[in-house]
Every structure is written in structure tokens, then in C-alpha cells.
Design an enzyme around this catalytic site. Structure first.
Site, PDB file in Angstrom:
ATOM      1  N   TYR A  36      -5.614 -41.956 112.303  1.00 28.29           N
ATOM      2  CA  TYR A  36      -6.718 -41.951 113.278  1.00 28.29           C
ATOM      3  C   TYR A  36      -6.733 -40.719 114.184  1.00 28.29           C
ATOM      4  O   TYR A  36      -7.695 -40.531 114.935  1.00 28.29           O
ATOM      5  CB  TYR A  36      -6.631 -43.196 114.168  1.00 28.29           C
ATOM      6  CG  TYR A  36      -6.761 -44.497 113.425  1.00 28.29           C
ATOM      7  CD1 TYR A  36      -7.953 -44.870 112.816  1.00 28.29           C
ATOM      8  CD2 TYR A  36      -5.683 -45.382 113.335  1.00 28.29           C
ATOM      9  CE1 TYR A  36      -8.077 -46.067 112.134  1.00 28.29           C
ATOM     10  CE2 TYR A  36      -5.789 -46.582 112.661  1.00 28.29           C
ATOM     11  CZ  TYR A  36      -6.995 -46.919 112.061  1.00 28.29           C
ATOM     12  OH  TYR A  36      -7.105 -48.120 111.382  1.00 28.29           O
ATOM     13  N   HIS A  41     -13.560 -41.505 116.655  1.00 32.45           N
ATOM     14  CA  HIS A  41     -13.287 -42.657 117.520  1.00 32.45           C
ATOM     15  C   HIS A  41     -12.145 -42.383 118.493  1.00 32.45           C
ATOM     16  O   HIS A  41     -11.983 -43.104 119.474  1.00 32.45           O
ATOM     17  CB  HIS A  41     -12.934 -43.865 116.640  1.00 32.45           C
ATOM     18  CG  HIS A  41     -13.397 -45.180 117.176  1.00 32.45           C
ATOM     19  ND1 HIS A  41     -14.478 -45.327 118.013  1.00 32.45           N
ATOM     20  CD2 HIS A  41     -12.919 -46.443 116.990  1.00 32.45           C
ATOM     21  CE1 HIS A  41     -14.657 -46.606 118.306  1.00 32.45           C
ATOM     22  NE2 HIS A  41     -13.726 -47.305 117.707  1.00 32.45           N
ATOM     23  N   ASN A  87      -9.710 -52.471 120.011  1.00 36.03           N
ATOM     24  CA  ASN A  87     -10.313 -53.764 120.324  1.00 36.03           C
ATOM     25  C   ASN A  87      -9.601 -54.545 121.417  1.00 36.03           C
ATOM     26  O   ASN A  87     -10.133 -55.549 121.901  1.00 36.03           O
ATOM     27  CB  ASN A  87     -10.382 -54.626 119.059  1.00 36.03           C
ATOM     28  CG  ASN A  87     -11.311 -54.031 118.013  1.00 36.03           C
ATOM     29  OD1 ASN A  87     -11.891 -52.973 118.215  1.00 36.03           O
ATOM     30  ND2 ASN A  87     -11.449 -54.711 116.897  1.00 36.03           N
ATOM     31  N   ASP A 112     -15.858 -42.635 122.998  1.00 35.59           N
ATOM     32  CA  ASP A 112     -16.886 -42.052 122.143  1.00 35.59           C
ATOM     33  C   ASP A 112     -18.175 -42.863 122.277  1.00 35.59           C
ATOM     34  O   ASP A 112     -18.150 -44.027 122.670  1.00 35.59           O
ATOM     35  CB  ASP A 112     -16.428 -42.046 120.685  1.00 35.59           C
ATOM     36  CG  ASP A 112     -16.107 -43.449 120.180  1.00 35.59           C
ATOM     37  OD1 ASP A 112     -15.241 -44.112 120.788  1.00 35.59           O
ATOM     38  OD2 ASP A 112     -16.720 -43.898 119.199  1.00 35.59           O
ATOM     39  N   ASN A 133     -16.394 -51.633 120.959  1.00 30.36           N
ATOM     40  CA  ASN A 133     -15.401 -52.706 121.046  1.00 30.36           C
ATOM     41  C   ASN A 133     -14.360 -52.490 122.141  1.00 30.36           C
ATOM     42  O   ASN A 133     -13.863 -53.446 122.727  1.00 30.36           O
ATOM     43  CB  ASN A 133     -14.713 -52.903 119.694  1.00 30.36           C
ATOM     44  CG  ASN A 133     -15.636 -53.533 118.664  1.00 30.36           C
ATOM     45  OD1 ASN A 133     -16.536 -54.295 119.018  1.00 30.36           O
ATOM     46  ND2 ASN A 133     -15.424 -53.203 117.404  1.00 30.36           N
TER      47      ASN A 133
END
Length: 208
Positions: A36, A41, A87, A112, A133
Site C-alpha cells: 500500500y 489511498h 476502516n 484522499d 471509510n
């Protein structure tokens, strides 16, 4: 008259001391894990990484995230990268707010935003989660949508059904070439928030 003078000096010293001890929690949202690191994100992580790098401080693993701290003109900035995954970001935010006794007015959530063109900056003191989220969980845990947030546009240049792949995808070459300049402005925003306050920061940077 001496006691009046001394009382005045004491009050000034007290106010200055309180002012000097102000703390701000700057939270960059993202997901942990090598896969990631350079994704859209994770722009929140990237921005606080840049702020820490310029300030000459390093992140250290702590409860529910990685933390870096530095001071500027009497303000203490606590940079947080939650390790809860996006989340569940609210859990880390609430823990560090409570631990450091930081009011919600002194937190800044960096995230973002698909609804803004690439690199567009939007700073607000409250608002909806916009389908994000991370913001959704923060709102749930804090039980309010009234907290400062700094949205960084990642645009919505994806085909129907490809939103997840786009958000979790890496920047294209054109975006990569423009990110360094955006990081510099983002750092200015973070420090302006701590030094000048939300309203002035919004006036000076929204739309830049």
C-alpha cells in the site's frame, strides 16, 4: 503596587506557558503494508512522512500506530499514522486524543478524496465522510462530524467498477512528477493549522 505588578507578570507568564504547551494531533490516514505504500489511498501517510522528514524527526512504533513529534514556535505537533488499517482509523485517533489530552478542534485528519481533481486541497472544520471509510469510522468513534480535515484530491479517473483498483493503485507518471510540490504545500498547511488556526489556514490554502 508591587503586588499588582507581580500578579500581572504571573498572569502573563501563565498565559504564555499555556500557549506554549498547546498540542496538535496531525493524523495521516492510510493502510500499513508494503503493498500500500505508494498507493493513492495512502496520501495521508505520505504527507505526514514528508512533514516529519523536513522537521528532522522519525516515526516510532507506538500503540495503535506510528508516532513522530516536534515543536514549532511553542506548538507541539504529534504526527500519527494509524496501524489499524483505514476502516478502523477512529480507534487510533481517539486513543491518542485521550492520551495526549487533545481537543477535537486541535486534530487534523489528512485523507484522499475521489471527489476532487488530483492535487486539489480542501480544508474544512466539519462535514460528511463523503463515503470515505476512514472518515466514516472516525465520525463513528468520536460521535461527531465536527473535526478539522484536510482532503487531498486523487480524482476519479477510473471506469465503472474499478474504484477499488484505482484507489489502491499507484500514481501515474504525471501525478508522480507533481507530488513533490504538493507535499511542500501540505506541510505548510499542517504548520499553519497549528500556528495560525483553522480559519486562516482555510482562507490561505483552499483551492491551491
Amino acid at each position: 503596587m508591587n503586588w499588582i505588578t507581580n500578579l500581572f507578570k504571573t498572569k502573563v507568564a501563565t498565559v504564555t506557558s499555556e500557549d506554549m504547551s498547546k498540542k496538535f494531533l496531525i493524523v495521516g490516514l492510510g493502510n500499513i503494508g508494503a503493498e500500500y505504500v505508494n498507493t493513492r489511498h495512502n496520501i495521508g501517510f505520505k504527507i505526514v512522512d514528508f512533514v516529519a522528514d523536513v522537521a528532522g524527526v522519525s516515526f516510532e512504533t507506538a500503540k495503535l500506530g506510528a508516532i513522530a513529534e516536534y515543536s514549532i514556535k511553542g506548538r507541539k505537533l504529534i504526527l500519527l499514522k494509524p496501524n489499524t488499517y483505514m476502516n478502523l482509523s477512529g480507534k487510533a485517533v481517539k486513543y491518542w486524543m485521550d492520551k495526549e489530552n487533545i481537543a477535537k478542534e486541535n486534530i487534523l485528519i489528512i485523507t484522499d478524496d475521489l471527489n476532487l481533481p488530483f492535487g486539489t486541497i480542501r480544508i474544512k472544520g466539519k462535514g460528511s465522510d463523503g463515503g470515505h471509510n476512514g472518515l466514516k469510522n472516525i465520525q463513528l468513534i468520536l460521535n461527531t462530524s465536527e473535526y478539522p480535515r484536510f482532503r487531498f484530491g486523487i480524482s476519479d479517473e477510473f471506469k465503472k467498477g474499478q474504484q477499488v483498483d484505482y484507489v489502491l493503485g499507484e500514481w501515474n507518471d504525471d501525478e508522480k512528477s507533481k507530488l513533490p510540490e504538493r507535499y511542500k504545500i501540505a506541510r505548510e498547511i499542517v504548520e499553519s493549522f497549528a500556528l495560525a488556526g483553522l480559519s486562516e489556514t482555510m482562507n490561505n490554502f483552499n483551492g491551491k
